[in-house]
Design a protein around this motif. Structure first.
Motif, PDB file in Angstrom:
ATOM      1  N   GLN A 145      -4.612  -4.026   0.346  1.00  0.00           N
ATOM      2  CA  GLN A 145      -4.032  -2.912  -0.359  1.00  0.00           C
ATOM      3  C   GLN A 145      -4.933  -1.436  -0.820  1.00  0.00           C
ATOM      4  OE1 GLN A 145      -1.108  -3.589   0.782  1.00  0.00           O
ATOM      5  NE2 GLN A 145      -2.098  -5.674   1.396  1.00  0.00           N
ATOM      6  N   LEU A 146      -6.064  -1.575  -1.336  1.00  0.00           N
ATOM      7  CA  LEU A 146      -6.560  -0.614  -2.163  1.00  0.00           C
ATOM      8  C   LEU A 146      -8.284  -0.614  -1.408  1.00  0.00           C
ATOM      9  CD1 LEU A 146      -7.406  -1.356  -5.924  1.00  0.00           C
ATOM     10  CD2 LEU A 146      -5.189  -0.736  -4.645  1.00  0.00           C
ATOM     11  N   LEU A 149      -6.541   0.539  -9.795  1.00  0.00           N
ATOM     12  CA  LEU A 149      -6.175   1.441  -9.144  1.00  0.00           C
ATOM     13  C   LEU A 149      -6.439   2.633 -10.646  1.00  0.00           C
ATOM     14  CD1 LEU A 149      -3.032   1.007  -8.383  1.00  0.00           C
ATOM     15  CD2 LEU A 149      -5.050   2.276  -6.991  1.00  0.00           C
ATOM     16  N   VAL A 190      -8.103   1.635   1.582  1.00  0.00           N
ATOM     17  CA  VAL A 190      -8.518   3.149   2.289  1.00  0.00           C
ATOM     18  C   VAL A 190      -9.160   4.262   0.943  1.00  0.00           C
ATOM     19  CG1 VAL A 190      -6.807   4.030   1.003  1.00  0.00           C
ATOM     20  CG2 VAL A 190      -6.944   4.835   3.223  1.00  0.00           C
ATOM     21  N   LEU A 191      -8.982   3.758  -0.587  1.00  0.00           N
ATOM     22  CA  LEU A 191     -10.180   4.495  -1.280  1.00  0.00           C
ATOM     23  C   LEU A 191     -11.794   3.728  -1.360  1.00  0.00           C
ATOM     24  CD1 LEU A 191      -7.669   3.343  -4.453  1.00  0.00           C
ATOM     25  CD2 LEU A 191      -7.118   5.695  -3.016  1.00  0.00           C
ATOM     26  N   TRP A 233       1.148  -1.038   0.038  1.00  0.00           N
ATOM     27  CA  TRP A 233      -0.287  -0.113  -0.307  1.00  0.00           C
ATOM     28  C   TRP A 233       0.476   1.397   0.117  1.00  0.00           C
ATOM     29  CZ3 TRP A 233       0.760   2.937   4.654  1.00  0.00           C
ATOM     30  CH2 TRP A 233       1.592   2.241   5.227  1.00  0.00           C
ATOM     31  N   LYS A 234       2.325   1.210   0.696  1.00  0.00           N
ATOM     32  CA  LYS A 234       3.449   2.245   1.040  1.00  0.00           C
ATOM     33  C   LYS A 234       3.410   2.631  -0.540  1.00  0.00           C
ATOM     34  CE  LYS A 234       4.927   3.554   4.581  1.00  0.00           C
ATOM     35  NZ  LYS A 234       5.513   3.423   5.448  1.00  0.00           N
ATOM     36  N   LEU A 265      -0.858   4.805  -0.967  1.00  0.00           N
ATOM     37  CA  LEU A 265      -1.484   5.296  -0.387  1.00  0.00           C
ATOM     38  C   LEU A 265      -1.637   4.628   1.183  1.00  0.00           C
ATOM     39  CD1 LEU A 265      -3.361   2.090  -2.698  1.00  0.00           C
ATOM     40  CD2 LEU A 265      -3.822   4.987  -3.012  1.00  0.00           C
ATOM     41  N   SER A 266      -3.013   4.439   1.700  1.00  0.00           N
ATOM     42  CA  SER A 266      -2.824   4.280   3.234  1.00  0.00           C
ATOM     43  C   SER A 266      -3.443   3.307   4.072  1.00  0.00           C
ATOM     44  CB  SER A 266      -3.153   5.611   4.183  1.00  0.00           C
ATOM     45  OG  SER A 266      -3.214   5.945   5.021  1.00  0.00           O
TER      46      SER A 266
END
Length: 326
Positions: free
Chosen positions: A293-294, A263, A296-297, A113-114, A118-119
């Motif tokens: 990993q996505l 993404l 946070v979106l 994620w980093k 992203l976060s």
């Protein structure tokens, strides 16, 4: 040099799982092991029978791709070669795309994620999926969702109200309804959504067959609940098509080809003001962790697959108070 191994696997459900497409005991999986500079990364293709790809087609694509692949120290170049190769083959591309992302994150020594910019916070709640079944089975499945704050229920099998009532007899948690194109006409869909609107339902996913454009347009204009596209949307080029038809989209790595196209879809959805669900097929921890990993979106994530299966070959993912940690 890059080397790879391909392994076939059958991921088994804890118990038979039913949706509008039918009932299955598990899902065919292809696992890709990718090696470079003493590092080993994994990718996965999940192949439910209602999709076009299968073990043979995915294996063939992977072998053909790597027969002409030229290693680059840049992830973007590796992905460019992948996503500009043979058309279609989205689950196969997702398998390689995930492995590439995992490999480059290992090389960088940072969480994926980093590396993606992203976060890991704030993270949305993960749904816990309840397949179709008798009221007794439904109540049992709901009780197994301890710790989760949202339930996702599969409808479209003819006994939808019975299923909802069974859930509501033991739980007041918010529900996400996934119909998998199971309501065959707009009248049925409108009546069911009206009925569901006071049952603490957050959204309804793919209520009509993806070809029912006029009916979906009517639902978009008159639905008492947000309607999310799943089967209607597959790749980035499809996102613009939901305008005036759906309030949001479900992004699945296996449908769109992996993290890179996912993404792009998430960025387009944000530009259009759409709600976003990150979903999955029946996948091992490898595919689920990639999609996570996505998180946070997204408004919600539907990534509980490892909890529904009994022979996950990878280390388990972590859920904390109903939230999936990437």
């Amino acid at each position: 040099m890059v080397s790879y191994n391909i392994r076939e696997f059958f991921l088994e459900f804890n118990e038979p799982f039913s949706i509008a497409h039918g009932t299955r005991t598990g899902t065919d999986i292809i696992i890709l092991e990718l090696k470079h500079d003493d590092l080993v990364a994994y990718g996965e293709a999940s192949l439910p029978p209602y999709l076009a790809e299968n073990k043979a087609s995915v294996t063939s694509f992977i072998n053909q791709f790597f027969s002409t692949f030229s290693w680059s120290p840049l992830l973007s170049e590796c992905l460019h070669q992948l996503h500009n190769s043979m058309p279609g083959n989205y689950a196969a591309k997702a398998c390689i795309d995930i492995a590439f992302h995992n490999l480059f994150a290992l090389k960088a020594g940072v969480p994926l994620w980093k590396m993606l910019g992203l976060s890991d916070h704030p993270l949305p709640p993960c749904t816990y999926t309840i397949g179709m079944g008798t009221p007794e089975i439904i109540r049992k499945k709901v009780m197994a969702a301890d710790g989760f704050s949202i339930l996702k229920v599969k409808l479209g099998g003819g006994n939808d109200k019975e299923i909802i009532e069974a859930i509501r007899s033991v739980s007041s948690l918010p529900l996400c309804v996934d119909v998998n194109q199971g309501w065959k006409n707009v009248q049925e869909a409108k009546e069911m959504i009206d009925w569901l609107s006071d049952k603490n339902v957050l959204f309804v996913e793919q209520p009509l067959p993806k070809t029912e454009i006029e009916g979906q347009k009517y639902l978009f204009q008159h639905s008492a609940l947000p309607v999310i596209a799943d089967e209607f949307v597959q790749i980035p080029e499809d996102v613009q098509k939901v305008r005036g038809l759906f309030h949001g989209i479900n992004i699945k790595l296996m449908k769109c080809g992996g993290l890179a196209p996912a993404l792009k879809m998430a960025a387009l959805a944000k530009e259009m003001g759409l709600l976003l669900l990150i979903g999955s097929m029946t996948e091992t921890s490898c595919g689920i962790r990639a999609a996570a990993q996505l998180s946070v979106l997204a408004n919600w994530v539907d990534l509980d697959g490892p909890l529904l299966t009994k022979n996950n070959p990878f280390p388990p993912v972590t859920y904390r108070s109903g939230v999936l940690l990437p």
